[in-house]
Design a protein around this motif. Structure first.
Motif, PDB file in Angstrom:
ATOM      1  N   GLY A   1     -11.925  -2.207   0.608  1.00  8.40           N
ATOM      2  CA  GLY A   1     -12.014  -3.229  -0.431  1.00  8.40           C
ATOM      3  C   GLY A   1     -11.025  -4.351  -0.234  1.00  8.40           C
ATOM      4  N   GLY A   2     -10.134  -4.217   0.772  1.00 10.59           N
ATOM      5  CA  GLY A   2      -9.198  -5.284   1.105  1.00 10.59           C
ATOM      6  C   GLY A   2      -9.887  -6.411   1.852  1.00 10.59           C
ATOM      7  N   ALA A   3      -9.161  -7.507   2.054  1.00 10.85           N
ATOM      8  CA  ALA A   3      -9.761  -8.696   2.662  1.00 10.85           C
ATOM      9  C   ALA A   3     -10.286  -8.415   4.067  1.00 10.85           C
ATOM     10  N   ASP A   4      -9.528  -7.682   4.889  1.00 11.49           N
ATOM     11  CA  ASP A   4      -9.941  -7.437   6.269  1.00 11.49           C
ATOM     12  C   ASP A   4     -11.256  -6.671   6.322  1.00 11.49           C
ATOM     13  N   SER A   5     -11.331  -5.572   5.574  1.00 11.48           N
ATOM     14  CA  SER A   5     -12.525  -4.744   5.652  1.00 11.48           C
ATOM     15  C   SER A   5     -13.705  -5.348   4.890  1.00 11.48           C
TER      16      SER A   5
ATOM     17  N   GLN B   1      -3.225   6.962  -5.978  1.00 10.28           N
ATOM     18  CA  GLN B   1      -2.862   6.089  -7.080  1.00 10.28           C
ATOM     19  C   GLN B   1      -3.765   6.367  -8.271  1.00 10.28           C
ATOM     20  N   PRO B   2      -3.252   6.186  -9.487  1.00  5.13           N
ATOM     21  CA  PRO B   2      -4.106   6.364 -10.673  1.00  5.13           C
ATOM     22  C   PRO B   2      -5.303   5.416 -10.611  1.00  5.13           C
ATOM     23  N   GLY B   3      -6.478   5.941 -10.932  1.00  6.48           N
ATOM     24  CA  GLY B   3      -7.670   5.109 -10.935  1.00  6.48           C
ATOM     25  C   GLY B   3      -8.261   4.846  -9.569  1.00  6.48           C
ATOM     26  N   SER B   4      -7.808   5.577  -8.548  1.00  6.08           N
ATOM     27  CA  SER B   4      -8.318   5.336  -7.197  1.00  6.08           C
ATOM     28  C   SER B   4      -9.808   5.621  -7.099  1.00  6.08           C
ATOM     29  N   ASP B   5     -10.305   6.582  -7.899  1.00  8.08           N
ATOM     30  CA  ASP B   5     -11.733   6.894  -7.876  1.00  8.08           C
ATOM     31  C   ASP B   5     -12.561   5.737  -8.427  1.00  8.08           C
ATOM     32  N   LEU B   6     -12.024   5.058  -9.422  1.00  6.54           N
ATOM     33  CA  LEU B   6     -12.734   3.906  -9.984  1.00  6.54           C
ATOM     34  C   LEU B   6     -12.772   2.748  -8.994  1.00  6.54           C
ATOM     35  N   ARG B   7     -11.662   2.558  -8.281  1.00  8.95           N
ATOM     36  CA  ARG B   7     -11.637   1.494  -7.276  1.00  8.95           C
ATOM     37  C   ARG B   7     -12.611   1.806  -6.139  1.00  8.95           C
ATOM     38  N   ALA B   8     -12.678   3.069  -5.748  1.00  9.99           N
ATOM     39  CA  ALA B   8     -13.616   3.458  -4.695  1.00  9.99           C
ATOM     40  C   ALA B   8     -15.051   3.202  -5.142  1.00  9.99           C
TER      41      ALA B   8
ATOM     42  N   PRO C   1     -15.023 -10.660  -3.585  1.00  5.58           N
ATOM     43  CA  PRO C   1     -13.835 -10.129  -4.265  1.00  5.58           C
ATOM     44  C   PRO C   1     -13.099  -9.152  -3.352  1.00  5.58           C
ATOM     45  N   VAL C   2     -11.779  -9.187  -3.384  1.00  5.35           N
ATOM     46  CA  VAL C   2     -10.984  -8.282  -2.551  1.00  5.35           C
ATOM     47  C   VAL C   2      -9.941  -7.595  -3.418  1.00  5.35           C
ATOM     48  N   TRP C   3      -9.508  -6.420  -2.944  1.00 12.34           N
ATOM     49  CA  TRP C   3      -8.482  -5.648  -3.637  1.00 12.34           C
ATOM     50  C   TRP C   3      -7.269  -5.542  -2.728  1.00 12.34           C
ATOM     51  N   ASP C   4      -6.110  -5.919  -3.243  1.00 11.28           N
ATOM     52  CA  ASP C   4      -4.879  -5.837  -2.470  1.00 11.28           C
ATOM     53  C   ASP C   4      -4.145  -4.540  -2.810  1.00 11.28           C
ATOM     54  N   ASP C   5      -4.106  -3.629  -1.856  1.00  8.65           N
ATOM     55  CA  ASP C   5      -3.477  -2.331  -2.041  1.00  8.65           C
ATOM     56  C   ASP C   5      -1.977  -2.512  -2.302  1.00  8.65           C
ATOM     57  N   PRO C   6      -1.460  -2.016  -3.422  1.00 11.82           N
ATOM     58  CA  PRO C   6      -0.026  -2.165  -3.693  1.00 11.82           C
ATOM     59  C   PRO C   6       0.853  -1.476  -2.662  1.00 11.82           C
ATOM     60  N   HIS C   7       0.309  -0.487  -1.940  1.00 14.53           N
ATOM     61  CA  HIS C   7       1.088   0.163  -0.875  1.00 14.53           C
ATOM     62  C   HIS C   7       1.464  -0.825   0.222  1.00 14.53           C
ATOM     63  N   ASN C   8       0.637  -1.889   0.366  1.00 12.36           N
ATOM     64  CA  ASN C   8       0.893  -2.871   1.427  1.00 12.36           C
ATOM     65  C   ASN C   8       2.118  -3.734   1.156  1.00 12.36           C
TER      66      ASN C   8
ATOM     67  N   ASP D   1       4.730  -2.252  -0.781  1.00 14.19           N
ATOM     68  CA  ASP D   1       5.730  -1.285  -1.233  1.00 14.19           C
ATOM     69  C   ASP D   1       6.772  -1.073  -0.138  1.00 14.19           C
ATOM     70  N   PRO D   2       8.034  -1.429  -0.370  1.00 16.78           N
ATOM     71  CA  PRO D   2       9.067  -1.297   0.664  1.00 16.78           C
ATOM     72  C   PRO D   2       9.365   0.150   1.047  1.00 16.78           C
ATOM     73  N   ALA D   3       8.790   1.110   0.327  1.00 13.84           N
ATOM     74  CA  ALA D   3       8.986   2.512   0.693  1.00 13.84           C
ATOM     75  C   ALA D   3       8.266   2.841   1.997  1.00 13.84           C
ATOM     76  N   TYR D   4       7.302   1.997   2.375  1.00 15.57           N
ATOM     77  CA  TYR D   4       6.516   2.248   3.577  1.00 15.57           C
ATOM     78  C   TYR D   4       7.032   1.385   4.731  1.00 15.57           C
ATOM     79  N   THR D   5       7.207   2.018   5.889  1.00 12.21           N
ATOM     80  CA  THR D   5       7.777   1.336   7.046  1.00 12.21           C
ATOM     81  C   THR D   5       6.960   0.118   7.439  1.00 12.21           C
ATOM     82  N   ARG D   6       5.640   0.270   7.505  1.00 10.17           N
ATOM     83  CA  ARG D   6       4.793  -0.848   7.924  1.00 10.17           C
ATOM     84  C   ARG D   6       4.887  -2.004   6.934  1.00 10.17           C
ATOM     85  N   SER D   7       5.013  -1.685   5.657  1.00 13.34           N
ATOM     86  CA  SER D   7       5.139  -2.739   4.657  1.00 13.34           C
ATOM     87  C   SER D   7       6.427  -3.533   4.863  1.00 13.34           C
ATOM     88  N   ARG D   8       7.528  -2.836   5.130  1.00 13.88           N
ATOM     89  CA  ARG D   8       8.800  -3.539   5.375  1.00 13.88           C
ATOM     90  C   ARG D   8       8.699  -4.401   6.630  1.00 13.88           C
TER      91      ARG D   8
END
Length: 341
Positions: A45-49, A77-84, A200-207, A209-216
């Motif tokens: 659901g993100g822009a790339d895909s 994440q809460p509500g992930s089934d609804l987003r899917a 419409p696109v969905w921006d994953d908050p994990h992208n 989130d500084p807790a994730y190495t790739r995000s940093r």
């Protein structure tokens, strides 16, 4: 008037990959004229895909290919089934068919990013097998490739890590399953293509989130490199990936050929013959042997192989080396014995 340049770029990238899929099918004696092949897009659901899904929906019918989509609900994440479910609706609106949402349980092994990736690919493999898909398209962009190269460099895992993601990949028996059309397309082009098509696109908050190495790396590391070195870092890293992959493929082929010549009549590895090999080839032979003995490839790092290599190059009577997957490597009477304990 033709499509917007961003839309044209993504459609061209997808068209080339679909032609490759048809060529591969013809070489395997399949006849797409009587059995239209199915190609799936993995869509978060993100822009790339979403850009990839729209391009597949546009190009596939013109080549006699059925186009479908799969979205994976990681349940993180809460509500992930609804987003899917919403992603399924969006793909259906693009006239993709079949379209499915697959829920997975993400484990903990290897860290959150690796565990999510393993669960995702397992789900995609299952869906592709069940639906009889000829290929699964993934939306990794040139920016993703640059990040992957930098992560490999940070791990110090050698040239194979620097080669990044392959345009075509897959596991045993599925070597051509996964296709990445966008490795030469930048992230902004994909996002622009969505915008001009009102997708419409969905921006994953994990992208972010500084807790994730790739995000940093994405939000801090790469911008810092571009500030210090100037624009063009992403393109240069992507070129490095391709050059490194060519070198790594050549060395892997050399190692596969050399392996038969360093075994005795009982199939055991001879230390003297291993020692005579160039280091890059020898370490690849050792890695192949360790994986064949049962060590998971994803858990096997350069430091493990370096320890095994010292049994050849720095033999001082040391004991067995313990490796992932309960595999042991030890030197016995001029032979290297690698087996599960």
């Amino acid at each position: 008037m033709g499509p917007h340049p961003a839309v044209a770029a993504i459609r061209l990238a997808v068209r080339r990959v679909l032609h490759d899929v048809l060529t591969d099918l013809s070489h395997r004696s399949a006849d797409p004229r009587t059995t239209p092949p199915l190609v799936l897009v993995a869509c978060s659901g993100g822009a790339d895909s979403m850009a990839l899904a729209s391009a597949l929906a546009f190009e596939a019918p013109k080549l006699g290919i059925r186009a479908g989509g799969i979205t994976v609900d990681h349940g993180l994440q809460p509500g992930s089934d609804l987003r899917a479910a919403e992603v399924v609706t969006r793909m259906t609106a693009l006239r993709l068919d079949p379209v499915e949402s697959v829920a997975v349980r993400v484990g903990r092994e290897g860290g959150p990013e690796a565990a999510a990736r393993d669960a995702r690919y397992a789900a995609l493999d299952e869906a592709a097998d069940r639906l009889g898909a000829s290929a699964v398209l993934l939306g990794h962009t040139r920016d993703d490739q640059a990040e992957t190269v930098l992560l490999g460099l940070a791990r110090g895992s050698g040239i194979r890590s620097l080669s990044g993601m392959a345009e075509v990949s897959g596991g045993p028996g599925r070597s051509h399953r996964y296709r990445r059309p966008f490795l030469q397309v930048d992230r902004q082009t994909a996002r622009k293509a969505c915008m001009v098509q009102s997708l419409p696109v969905w921006d994953d908050p994990h992208n972010i989130d500084p807790a994730y190495t790739r995000s940093r790396l994405r939000h801090e590391g790469l911008p810092a490199l571009e500030k210090a070195l100037g624009k063009g870092v992403v393109e240069a890293l992507a070129r490095t990936a391709q050059l490194s992959r060519d070198d790594a493929d050549a060395l892997d082929a050399w190692a596969a050929e050399a392996e038969t010549g360093v075994r005795d009549e009982d199939g055991r590895l001879e230390c003297a013959k291993l020692y005579a090999l160039p280091p890059a080839v020898r370490r690849r032979v050792l890695r192949r042997a360790v994986v064949a003995a049962g060590s998971p490839a994803g858990s096997l790092f350069a430091r493990h192989i370096e320890e095994v290599d010292r049994l050849i190059t720095g033999w001082r009577g040391q004991g067995a080396i313990n490796l992932p997957g309960r595999v042991e490597a030890q030197r016995q009477g001029g032979r290297l014995v690698i087996r599960q304990g």
